[in-house]
Design a protein around this motif. Sequence first.
Motif, short mmCIF file in Angstrom:
data_model
loop_
_atom_site.label_atom_id
_atom_site.label_comp_id
_atom_site.label_asym_id
_atom_site.label_seq_id
_atom_site.Cartn_x
_atom_site.Cartn_y
_atom_site.Cartn_z
N VAL A 60 0.86 -1.18 0.00
CA VAL A 60 0.00 0.00 0.00
C VAL A 60 0.90 1.24 0.00
CG1 VAL A 60 -1.82 1.28 1.21
CG2 VAL A 60 -1.79 -1.23 1.29
N LEU A 61 0.71 2.09 -1.01
CA LEU A 61 1.44 3.35 -1.10
C LEU A 61 0.52 4.46 -0.62
CD1 LEU A 61 3.94 4.96 -2.02
CD2 LEU A 61 2.87 5.13 -4.28
N VAL A 62 0.90 5.13 0.47
CA VAL A 62 0.07 6.16 1.07
C VAL A 62 0.66 7.54 0.80
CG1 VAL A 62 -0.93 7.05 3.22
CG2 VAL A 62 -0.68 4.57 2.89
N ASP A 63 -0.18 8.43 0.29
CA ASP A 63 0.17 9.83 0.09
C ASP A 63 -0.36 10.59 1.31
OD1 ASP A 63 0.53 12.46 -0.72
OD2 ASP A 63 -1.02 12.39 -2.27
N GLU A 80 -3.09 9.84 -9.07
CA GLU A 80 -4.18 9.07 -9.69
C GLU A 80 -3.68 8.32 -10.93
OE1 GLU A 80 -7.36 8.51 -8.48
OE2 GLU A 80 -6.41 9.44 -6.76
N GLN A 81 -2.85 8.97 -11.74
CA GLN A 81 -2.29 8.30 -12.92
C GLN A 81 -1.42 7.11 -12.50
OE1 GLN A 81 -0.19 11.40 -14.98
NE2 GLN A 81 -2.07 12.49 -15.53
N ALA A 82 -0.66 7.28 -11.42
CA ALA A 82 0.17 6.19 -10.91
C ALA A 82 -0.70 5.04 -10.42
CB ALA A 82 1.08 6.70 -9.79
N VAL A 90 -0.28 -2.93 -6.43
CA VAL A 90 -0.10 -2.00 -5.31
C VAL A 90 -1.39 -1.20 -5.14
CG1 VAL A 90 1.25 -0.04 -4.41
CG2 VAL A 90 2.36 -1.76 -5.86
N ARG A 91 -1.86 -1.04 -3.91
CA ARG A 91 -3.01 -0.18 -3.61
C ARG A 91 -2.47 1.21 -3.30
NH1 ARG A 91 -7.83 -0.79 -4.43
NH2 ARG A 91 -8.22 -2.60 -3.14
N LEU A 92 -3.03 2.24 -3.93
CA LEU A 92 -2.64 3.61 -3.64
C LEU A 92 -3.73 4.26 -2.80
CD1 LEU A 92 -0.75 2.90 -6.07
CD2 LEU A 92 -0.70 5.34 -6.51
N ALA A 93 -3.30 4.96 -1.76
CA ALA A 93 -4.25 5.55 -0.82
C ALA A 93 -3.78 6.94 -0.44
CB ALA A 93 -4.36 4.67 0.42
N ALA A 116 4.60 7.08 1.63
CA ALA A 116 5.12 5.99 2.46
C ALA A 116 4.60 4.69 1.88
CB ALA A 116 4.67 6.16 3.90
N LEU A 117 5.51 3.75 1.68
CA LEU A 117 5.18 2.46 1.11
C LEU A 117 5.16 1.42 2.22
CD1 LEU A 117 4.64 0.83 -1.50
CD2 LEU A 117 7.12 0.59 -1.74
N PHE A 118 4.04 0.71 2.33
CA PHE A 118 3.85 -0.29 3.38
C PHE A 118 3.70 -1.67 2.75
CE2 PHE A 118 2.34 3.68 5.08
CZ PHE A 118 2.73 3.67 6.41
#
Length: 148
Positions: A60-63, A80-82, A90-93, A116-118
Amino acid sequence: MTSPLHIVCPHCHTTNRVAAADLASAPDCGRCHQPLFGGHSVALDGASFERHVGRSGIPVLVDFWAPWCGPCRMMAPAFEQAAAQLEPQVRLAKLDTEAEPALGARFCIRSIPTLALFRGGREIARQAGAMGAADIVRWTRAQLARAA
């Protein structure tokens, strides 16, 4: 046979079990029947953060961002494009540190935006500053390869 992955629904936040081989075939949530992946980031609050980061079988990649932050707002379309490029691996949040200051403090977020990448509930990488979509994708893939 590999064990199924836990995938948290971006709509109802229910944890679903999905075979890794089925990730690319657009699985739906067993509870709300919405797609588990839509190529968009998911907005998190305190409770959903714990579910998505703590229970997810995929990274999970968190912005970490705030609405008043100009660079955060500039990076939002790139994030959003990523998401469209990195899902379903990978889940983006996104986590609004203004609405959730305790989480920002817990992870010692000193500047925003911070990515931050979890993986498996643990932070494995961090990057501060706004980035374009290609840089977000490249950085995420490099960090996952390094941590493998």
